[in-house]
Design a protein around this motif. Structure first.
Motif, PDB file in Angstrom:
ATOM      1  N   LEU A 102      58.608 -38.730  50.796  1.00  0.00           N
ATOM      2  CA  LEU A 102      58.428 -39.999  51.496  1.00  0.00           C
ATOM      3  C   LEU A 102      58.692 -41.195  50.598  1.00  0.00           C
ATOM      4  O   LEU A 102      58.158 -41.273  49.488  1.00  0.00           O
ATOM      5  CB  LEU A 102      56.985 -40.134  51.989  1.00  0.00           C
ATOM      6  CG  LEU A 102      56.472 -39.141  53.007  1.00  0.00           C
ATOM      7  CD1 LEU A 102      54.968 -39.302  53.176  1.00  0.00           C
ATOM      8  CD2 LEU A 102      57.190 -39.315  54.329  1.00  0.00           C
ATOM      9  N   GLY A 103      59.487 -42.120  51.087  1.00  0.00           N
ATOM     10  CA  GLY A 103      59.582 -43.435  50.482  1.00  0.00           C
ATOM     11  C   GLY A 103      58.625 -44.351  51.237  1.00  0.00           C
ATOM     12  O   GLY A 103      57.863 -43.904  52.085  1.00  0.00           O
ATOM     13  N   SER A 104      58.680 -45.618  50.956  1.00  0.00           N
ATOM     14  CA  SER A 104      57.818 -46.568  51.666  1.00  0.00           C
ATOM     15  C   SER A 104      58.464 -46.998  52.981  1.00  0.00           C
ATOM     16  O   SER A 104      57.928 -46.778  54.062  1.00  0.00           O
ATOM     17  CB  SER A 104      57.521 -47.776  50.781  1.00  0.00           C
ATOM     18  OG  SER A 104      58.728 -48.358  50.325  1.00  0.00           O
ATOM     19  N   PHE A 105      59.671 -47.612  52.881  1.00  0.00           N
ATOM     20  CA  PHE A 105      60.413 -48.117  54.035  1.00  0.00           C
ATOM     21  C   PHE A 105      61.859 -48.282  53.576  1.00  0.00           C
ATOM     22  O   PHE A 105      62.101 -48.630  52.427  1.00  0.00           O
ATOM     23  CB  PHE A 105      59.827 -49.469  54.488  1.00  0.00           C
ATOM     24  CG  PHE A 105      60.300 -49.914  55.834  1.00  0.00           C
ATOM     25  CD1 PHE A 105      59.763 -49.372  56.992  1.00  0.00           C
ATOM     26  CD2 PHE A 105      61.287 -50.882  55.951  1.00  0.00           C
ATOM     27  CE1 PHE A 105      60.204 -49.787  58.241  1.00  0.00           C
ATOM     28  CE2 PHE A 105      61.730 -51.303  57.195  1.00  0.00           C
ATOM     29  CZ  PHE A 105      61.183 -50.748  58.345  1.00  0.00           C
ATOM     30  N   PRO A 106      62.840 -48.036  54.445  1.00  0.00           N
ATOM     31  CA  PRO A 106      64.238 -48.117  54.005  1.00  0.00           C
ATOM     32  C   PRO A 106      64.640 -49.521  53.542  1.00  0.00           C
ATOM     33  O   PRO A 106      64.272 -50.512  54.164  1.00  0.00           O
ATOM     34  CB  PRO A 106      65.048 -47.740  55.253  1.00  0.00           C
ATOM     35  CG  PRO A 106      64.089 -47.163  56.208  1.00  0.00           C
ATOM     36  CD  PRO A 106      62.729 -47.660  55.846  1.00  0.00           C
ATOM     37  N   SER A 107      65.385 -49.552  52.460  1.00  0.00           N
ATOM     38  CA  SER A 107      65.908 -50.817  51.945  1.00  0.00           C
ATOM     39  C   SER A 107      66.972 -51.349  52.902  1.00  0.00           C
ATOM     40  O   SER A 107      67.491 -50.618  53.746  1.00  0.00           O
ATOM     41  CB  SER A 107      66.537 -50.593  50.566  1.00  0.00           C
ATOM     42  OG  SER A 107      67.747 -49.859  50.707  1.00  0.00           O
ATOM     43  N   GLY A 139      57.459 -43.462  44.344  1.00  0.00           N
ATOM     44  CA  GLY A 139      57.111 -44.815  43.937  1.00  0.00           C
ATOM     45  C   GLY A 139      55.671 -45.193  44.237  1.00  0.00           C
ATOM     46  O   GLY A 139      54.996 -44.579  45.061  1.00  0.00           O
ATOM     47  N   LYS A 140      55.237 -46.236  43.546  1.00  0.00           N
ATOM     48  CA  LYS A 140      53.846 -46.676  43.648  1.00  0.00           C
ATOM     49  C   LYS A 140      53.489 -47.199  45.028  1.00  0.00           C
ATOM     50  O   LYS A 140      52.415 -46.915  45.556  1.00  0.00           O
ATOM     51  CB  LYS A 140      53.566 -47.746  42.593  1.00  0.00           C
ATOM     52  CG  LYS A 140      53.591 -47.214  41.185  1.00  0.00           C
ATOM     53  CD  LYS A 140      53.402 -48.315  40.165  1.00  0.00           C
ATOM     54  CE  LYS A 140      53.539 -47.727  38.769  1.00  0.00           C
ATOM     55  NZ  LYS A 140      53.574 -48.761  37.745  1.00  0.00           N
ATOM     56  N   ALA A 141      54.377 -47.980  45.635  1.00  0.00           N
ATOM     57  CA  ALA A 141      54.068 -48.546  46.955  1.00  0.00           C
ATOM     58  C   ALA A 141      53.908 -47.441  47.988  1.00  0.00           C
ATOM     59  O   ALA A 141      52.956 -47.461  48.777  1.00  0.00           O
ATOM     60  CB  ALA A 141      55.157 -49.521  47.388  1.00  0.00           C
ATOM     61  N   ALA A 142      54.811 -46.470  47.978  1.00  0.00           N
ATOM     62  CA  ALA A 142      54.709 -45.357  48.929  1.00  0.00           C
ATOM     63  C   ALA A 142      53.404 -44.594  48.723  1.00  0.00           C
ATOM     64  O   ALA A 142      52.747 -44.200  49.682  1.00  0.00           O
ATOM     65  CB  ALA A 142      55.909 -44.426  48.785  1.00  0.00           C
ATOM     66  N   HIS A 143      53.018 -44.420  47.468  1.00  0.00           N
ATOM     67  CA  HIS A 143      51.782 -43.700  47.162  1.00  0.00           C
ATOM     68  C   HIS A 143      50.568 -44.455  47.689  1.00  0.00           C
ATOM     69  O   HIS A 143      49.690 -43.883  48.353  1.00  0.00           O
ATOM     70  CB  HIS A 143      51.689 -43.485  45.651  1.00  0.00           C
ATOM     71  CG  HIS A 143      50.644 -42.518  45.248  1.00  0.00           C
ATOM     72  ND1 HIS A 143      49.627 -42.845  44.391  1.00  0.00           N
ATOM     73  CD2 HIS A 143      50.452 -41.220  45.596  1.00  0.00           C
ATOM     74  CE1 HIS A 143      48.846 -41.793  44.215  1.00  0.00           C
ATOM     75  NE2 HIS A 143      49.329 -40.800  44.941  1.00  0.00           N
ATOM     76  N   LEU A 144      50.522 -45.748  47.422  1.00  0.00           N
ATOM     77  CA  LEU A 144      49.399 -46.562  47.903  1.00  0.00           C
ATOM     78  C   LEU A 144      49.346 -46.605  49.435  1.00  0.00           C
ATOM     79  O   LEU A 144      48.277 -46.465  50.032  1.00  0.00           O
ATOM     80  CB  LEU A 144      49.504 -47.983  47.350  1.00  0.00           C
ATOM     81  CG  LEU A 144      49.271 -48.145  45.849  1.00  0.00           C
ATOM     82  CD1 LEU A 144      49.652 -49.552  45.395  1.00  0.00           C
ATOM     83  CD2 LEU A 144      47.829 -47.835  45.493  1.00  0.00           C
ATOM     84  N   LEU A 145      50.496 -46.804  50.058  1.00  0.00           N
ATOM     85  CA  LEU A 145      50.540 -46.875  51.522  1.00  0.00           C
ATOM     86  C   LEU A 145      50.161 -45.546  52.161  1.00  0.00           C
ATOM     87  O   LEU A 145      49.448 -45.512  53.169  1.00  0.00           O
ATOM     88  CB  LEU A 145      51.933 -47.314  51.986  1.00  0.00           C
ATOM     89  CG  LEU A 145      52.297 -48.758  51.664  1.00  0.00           C
ATOM     90  CD1 LEU A 145      53.804 -48.983  51.811  1.00  0.00           C
ATOM     91  CD2 LEU A 145      51.516 -49.718  52.551  1.00  0.00           C
ATOM     92  N   TYR A 146      50.621 -44.452  51.588  1.00  0.00           N
ATOM     93  CA  TYR A 146      50.267 -43.124  52.123  1.00  0.00           C
ATOM     94  C   TYR A 146      48.755 -42.914  52.026  1.00  0.00           C
ATOM     95  O   TYR A 146      48.115 -42.501  52.995  1.00  0.00           O
ATOM     96  CB  TYR A 146      51.014 -42.020  51.371  1.00  0.00           C
ATOM     97  CG  TYR A 146      50.653 -40.648  51.885  1.00  0.00           C
ATOM     98  CD1 TYR A 146      51.320 -40.108  52.978  1.00  0.00           C
ATOM     99  CD2 TYR A 146      49.636 -39.912  51.306  1.00  0.00           C
ATOM    100  CE1 TYR A 146      50.973 -38.860  53.486  1.00  0.00           C
ATOM    101  CE2 TYR A 146      49.281 -38.665  51.797  1.00  0.00           C
ATOM    102  CZ  TYR A 146      49.951 -38.142  52.882  1.00  0.00           C
ATOM    103  OH  TYR A 146      49.595 -36.907  53.392  1.00  0.00           O
ATOM    104  N   ASN A 147      48.186 -43.201  50.860  1.00  0.00           N
ATOM    105  CA  ASN A 147      46.741 -43.003  50.692  1.00  0.00           C
ATOM    106  C   ASN A 147      45.940 -43.902  51.628  1.00  0.00           C
ATOM    107  O   ASN A 147      44.917 -43.484  52.169  1.00  0.00           O
ATOM    108  CB  ASN A 147      46.332 -43.230  49.242  1.00  0.00           C
ATOM    109  CG  ASN A 147      46.761 -42.084  48.343  1.00  0.00           C
ATOM    110  OD1 ASN A 147      46.993 -40.964  48.793  1.00  0.00           O
ATOM    111  ND2 ASN A 147      46.891 -42.361  47.062  1.00  0.00           N
TER     112      ASN A 147
END
Length: 156
Positions: free
Chosen positions: A18-23, A110-118
């Protein structure tokens, strides 16, 4: 902004990346990790000892061949350009269809994806996401290609 494309998975997928959101560039190209300077595809090619997939269909076939599903944490959000730090009003994707299809392990890039997933997904999926460093070119100084390949070898 709403996520523009569907997840990539099939009944053989066991790992979800998983990424956060597509660029903007990925949205323009219509597939995950679509910016030419993003190192995701070169890293995966090296991890699995295969040639670099070029087209979206080759990329889709590549991950499915290796039991990997691709998607992003967010279904929609407000975002400025490709800056994860600008994300707000986020809404998470529903991972139920992927979990039901057989996903057993989840990795976030990436950090953002990790934070958003959690923040939005862990309680719903019950699957702890394992952190992988971002393959963005902006992360080159901290994560040269060789270190990324080593980190992503857990997908093998």
């Amino acid at each position: 902004m709403k996520h523009p494309f569907a997840p990539v998975f099939d009944k053989h997928s066991r790992l979800l990346v998983l990424g956060s959101f597509p660029s903007p560039r990925s949205r323009e190209n219509g597939f995950y990790y679509g910016h030419p300077q993003n190192r995701f595809w070169p890293v995966l090619a090296a991890v699995f000892g295969e040639r670099l997939p070029a087209t979206n269909e080759e990329k889709r076939s590549f991950v499915l061949k290796h039991g990997i599903a691709l998607w992003d944490v967010l279904e929609s959000c407000l975002i400025t350009g490709a800056a994860d730090s600008s994300i707000r009003e986020e809404r998470a994707n529903d991972f139920t269809p992927l979990i039901e299809a057989g996903i057993r392990r989840i990795y976030v890039t990436g950090k953002a994806a990790h934070l958003l997933y959690n923040k939005h997904c862990l309680a719903l999926t019950g699957i702890e996401a394992l952190y992988l460093p971002s393959t963005s070119s902006a992360n080159r100084a901290h994560w040269p290609l060789e270190k990324l390949i080593e980190a992503y070898s857990v997908l093998r």
